[in-house]
Design a protein around this motif. Structure first.
Motif, PDB file in Angstrom:
ATOM      1  N   SER A   8       0.827  -1.206   0.000  1.00 21.05           N
ATOM      2  CA  SER A   8       0.000   0.000   0.000  1.00 21.05           C
ATOM      3  C   SER A   8       0.861   1.256   0.000  1.00 21.05           C
ATOM      4  CB  SER A   8      -0.896   0.004   1.247  1.00 21.05           C
ATOM      5  OG  SER A   8      -1.975   0.890   1.051  1.00 21.05           O
ATOM      6  N   ASP A   9       0.241   2.363  -0.338  1.00 16.98           N
ATOM      7  CA  ASP A   9       0.870   3.674  -0.207  1.00 16.98           C
ATOM      8  C   ASP A   9       2.308   3.721  -0.744  1.00 16.98           C
ATOM      9  OD1 ASP A   9      -1.116   5.468   1.700  1.00 16.98           O
ATOM     10  OD2 ASP A   9      -1.328   3.317   2.006  1.00 16.98           O
ATOM     11  N   THR A  10       2.413   3.429  -2.021  1.00 17.46           N
ATOM     12  CA  THR A  10       3.740   3.508  -2.652  1.00 17.46           C
ATOM     13  C   THR A  10       4.120   4.962  -2.929  1.00 17.46           C
ATOM     14  OG1 THR A  10       2.523   2.937  -4.667  1.00 17.46           O
ATOM     15  CG2 THR A  10       3.872   1.222  -3.693  1.00 17.46           C
ATOM     16  N   HIS A  11       3.116   5.828  -3.076  1.00 13.71           N
ATOM     17  CA  HIS A  11       3.347   7.270  -3.311  1.00 13.71           C
ATOM     18  C   HIS A  11       4.436   7.518  -4.354  1.00 13.71           C
ATOM     19  CE1 HIS A  11       0.729   9.120  -0.180  1.00 13.71           C
ATOM     20  NE2 HIS A  11       0.801   7.901   0.322  1.00 13.71           N
ATOM     21  N   ILE A  12       4.282   6.917  -5.500  1.00 13.21           N
ATOM     22  CA  ILE A  12       5.294   7.029  -6.554  1.00 13.21           C
ATOM     23  C   ILE A  12       5.316   8.448  -7.133  1.00 13.21           C
ATOM     24  CG2 ILE A  12       5.937   6.222  -8.875  1.00 13.21           C
ATOM     25  CD1 ILE A  12       4.841   3.417  -7.906  1.00 13.21           C
ATOM     26  N   THR A  13       6.512   9.008  -7.150  1.00 16.07           N
ATOM     27  CA  THR A  13       6.701  10.363  -7.677  1.00 16.07           C
ATOM     28  C   THR A  13       8.054  10.375  -8.372  1.00 16.07           C
ATOM     29  OG1 THR A  13       7.588  12.422  -6.811  1.00 16.07           O
ATOM     30  CG2 THR A  13       7.017  10.848  -5.204  1.00 16.07           C
ATOM     31  N   SER A  14       8.417  11.501  -8.924  1.00 18.32           N
ATOM     32  CA  SER A  14       9.722  11.545  -9.576  1.00 18.32           C
ATOM     33  C   SER A  14      10.786  12.116  -8.642  1.00 18.32           C
ATOM     34  CB  SER A  14       9.619  12.356 -10.867  1.00 18.32           C
ATOM     35  OG  SER A  14       8.860  13.511 -10.635  1.00 18.32           O
ATOM     36  N   ASP A  15      10.404  12.482  -7.401  1.00 18.57           N
ATOM     37  CA  ASP A  15      11.424  13.046  -6.500  1.00 18.57           C
ATOM     38  C   ASP A  15      11.760  12.102  -5.345  1.00 18.57           C
ATOM     39  OD1 ASP A  15       9.441  13.354  -4.512  1.00 18.57           O
ATOM     40  OD2 ASP A  15       8.833  15.279  -5.387  1.00 18.57           O
ATOM     41  N   ALA A  16      12.485  12.627  -4.349  1.00 18.43           N
ATOM     42  CA  ALA A  16      13.025  11.799  -3.265  1.00 18.43           C
ATOM     43  C   ALA A  16      11.964  11.282  -2.282  1.00 18.43           C
ATOM     44  CB  ALA A  16      14.077  12.586  -2.502  1.00 18.43           C
ATOM     45  N   ALA A  17      10.721  11.805  -2.373  1.00 19.21           N
ATOM     46  CA  ALA A  17       9.667  11.316  -1.478  1.00 19.21           C
ATOM     47  C   ALA A  17       9.390   9.840  -1.735  1.00 19.21           C
ATOM     48  CB  ALA A  17       8.400  12.137  -1.683  1.00 19.21           C
ATOM     49  N   TYR A  18       9.679   9.417  -2.978  1.00 14.01           N
ATOM     50  CA  TYR A  18       9.466   8.016  -3.344  1.00 14.01           C
ATOM     51  C   TYR A  18      10.750   7.234  -3.083  1.00 14.01           C
ATOM     52  CZ  TYR A  18       9.079   3.939  -6.381  1.00 14.01           C
ATOM     53  OH  TYR A  18       9.090   2.662  -6.863  1.00 14.01           O
ATOM     54  N   LYS A  19      10.606   6.170  -2.282  1.00 10.33           N
ATOM     55  CA  LYS A  19      11.787   5.382  -1.951  1.00 10.33           C
ATOM     56  C   LYS A  19      11.822   4.135  -2.833  1.00 10.33           C
ATOM     57  CE  LYS A  19      12.289   5.061   2.616  1.00 10.33           C
ATOM     58  NZ  LYS A  19      11.878   5.168   4.027  1.00 10.33           N
ATOM     59  N   GLY A  20      12.366   4.328  -4.050  1.00 14.51           N
ATOM     60  CA  GLY A  20      12.403   3.256  -5.044  1.00 14.51           C
ATOM     61  C   GLY A  20      13.082   1.997  -4.553  1.00 14.51           C
TER      62      GLY A  20
END
Ligand SMILES: [Fe+2]
Ligand SMILES: [Fe+2]
Length: 503
Positions: A8-20
């Motif tokens: 859940s809650d992957t919060h995919i973005t192009s910046d550092a908020a997303y922990k790939g």
């Protein structure tokens, strides 16, 4: 056996908020494991933007298992709900598997963090539950949580109609509800329904210093369910549940205590106050029911003024049994805070034999929203521990579980933390009285019973004005509501007592 990975809650973005790296780690683990399918309970993206959806559809392909993905409040920002359908898939749907069904529902409201399963969707969901009623395993998935969660600050983002949804699930014997949203992994057993909250799989916003995680659900052929919360650090929390069916408990031995639970009398001279109904209820209590204790769960008066308090005092003086009265939000409006103390005194713990009834103040000035507070929680916890040798009952105004037919505006602001503490300390019973409807469910080992209104016309109870009777035997607690005009009863719940109450 069915094994499900719940992310859940992957919060995919192009910046550092997303922990790939956290996502890759978990995706790899899922690919290596023997999972039948994966559920993603929403907030796939962070802002619902096109670039985020483009990346999300690429990232999700890393998981090489069948996957059901549903939208969260972040996905529908910026009219992202249109992109969700384009890049991810349908926001509502059904996924069938051997012996089971997974129904997923879009619980989002564009531009708001709150959740709702509105009228049409509710009917659709009910229809699906009816259609698949013969399936042994029934799973419902949505983004928003159903039961207040701990460690979430102001606990206000449950579904607007969480009470109705919970009631629907219990009636249709839903096995499992999976959700996300608050980034707090948590498990509750509500009667035989397992409520499984996933934490956050790959974003920075974890709570209280937690790390990224996902949940592993295993449904065994013999009816057992095991849920493991797996953190990226390798820590694991495991819980197992087995349904108790059929639920038939027969009272054995002597009744140890009888409690009458009333709420929302709202004594006043307004037309909504049904004086005769209250008088009749009090007569029934004195002459027929003869309880050991009468508890009033708040809103004794409609407004905190002297005239109403004098009137309420007159009514409650007629009750012959011992009384425990806690204030509701109406009671402490205007001068009510002082008047309550003057007329009824500050409520104290009542001990009757092996039973301890512990009052909690949850009402605040001029707002229906309640709070126990961090210090209040510590005091309550200490009181529960102090009376651990007794059957403990927590008594307060605000409900800590959602009540059917009500919009959760008057919820307790720290309901999540209070519920967690109460269940961890194994309170044997919780009595509340807000929301105007009678309802009883057991969360973990603690039955929680809400009272409807005894004499106020503005209530939400299809059964009318009622009060509850709670009988405790050595092995079971029986709660039923009594129609305040006719005296007929309706069962709210029967629960096993875990504490040894043998004399
Ligand atoms: Fe989220
Ligand atoms: Fe969310």
């Amino acid at each position: 056996m069915i094994r499900i990975a719940h992310i859940s809650d992957t919060h995919i973005t192009s910046d550092a908020a997303y922990k790939g790296y956290a996502f890759d780690l978990i995706a790899e683990e899922i690919n290596r494991g023997d999972f039948d399918f994966v559920i993603h309970t929403g907030d796939v993206t962070n802002q619902g933007l096109r670039e985020e959806y483009e990346r999300a559809s690429y990232e999700l392909k890393k998981i090489r298992k069948p996957i059901v993905v549903l939208p969260g409040n972040h996905d529908v920002r910026n009219v992202g709900y249109k992109l969700f359908e384009k890049f991810i898939g349908p926001p509502n749907g059904v996924f069938e598997f051997q012996e089971g069904v997974l129904i997923w529902v879009d619980s989002t409201i564009p531009d708001l963090s709150d959740g709702r399963i509105g009228e049409y969707k509710f009917r659709w969901l009910r229809g699906k539950l009816e259609e698949y009623s013969s399936r042994r395993i029934k799973i419902v998935a949505a983004h928003h949580h159903l039961i207040p969660l701990p460690d979430t600050g102001r606990e206000r983002n449950v579904l607007y109609n969480a009470g109705d949804v919970l009631d629907l699930f219990l009636r249709h014997e839903v096995t499992l509800y999976t959700c996300g949203h608050k980034h707090v992994p948590n498990l509750y057993r509500v009667e035989d329904l397992v409520v499984d909250n996933a934490g956050c799989t790959s974003c920075r916003k974890t709570r209280a210093g937690d790390v990224n995680s996902y949940n592993v659900i295993t449904l065994y052929d013999d009816g057992r369910m095991e849920v493991r919360i797996r953190r990226v650090t390798g820590d694991e929390f495991r819980k197992e549940h087995r349904a108790v069916k059929p639920k038939l408990f027969i009272p054995k031995g002597k009744r140890l205590v009888r409690v009458v639970q009333m709420s929302e009398s709202n004594v006043s001279d307004r037309v909504y106050f049904r004086k005769k109904v209250l008088e009749h209820a009090i007569r029934m209590i004195n002459e027929k029911l003869k309880p050991d204790l009468v508890i009033h769960n708040g809103d004794l008066v409609d407004a905190g003024i002297e005239r109403y308090y004098a009137k309420a005092y007159e009514f409650y003086e007629r009750i012959k049994a011992r009384k425990l009265i806690v204030p509701g939000h109406n009671d402490i409006t205007y001068l009510g805070h002082d008047l309550f103390k003057e007329y009824f005194g500050r409520p104290n713990t009542v001990e009757i034999g092996k039973f301890a009834f512990i009052p909690v103040q949850s009402a605040q000035y001029e707002t229906p929203i309640g709070v126990v507070g961090r210090m209040g929680q510590r005091i309550l916890r200490d009181l529960l521990r102090e009376h651990d040798d007794k059957f403990t009952t927590v008594v307060m105004h605000h409900n800590i579980i959602p009540v059917p037919r009500s919009r959760e505006i008057g919820f307790l602001e720290d309901a999540g933390d209070v519920l967690k503490m109460i269940t961890e300390e194994n309170a044997n019973l919780v009595l509340t009285g807000h929301g105007g409807n009678a309802f009883g469910v057991k969360v973990e080992d603690s039955p929680i019973v809400n009272a409807g209104s005894v004499s106020w016309e503005l209530h939400r109870n299809p059964y009318g004005n009622t009060f509850n009777v709670i009988d405790i035997y050595t092995h079971i607690v029986v709660a039923f509501e009594v129609q305040a005009t006719w005296g007929s009863g309706r069962l709210l719940g029967i629960w096993k007592v875990k504490k040894n109450l043998n004399p």
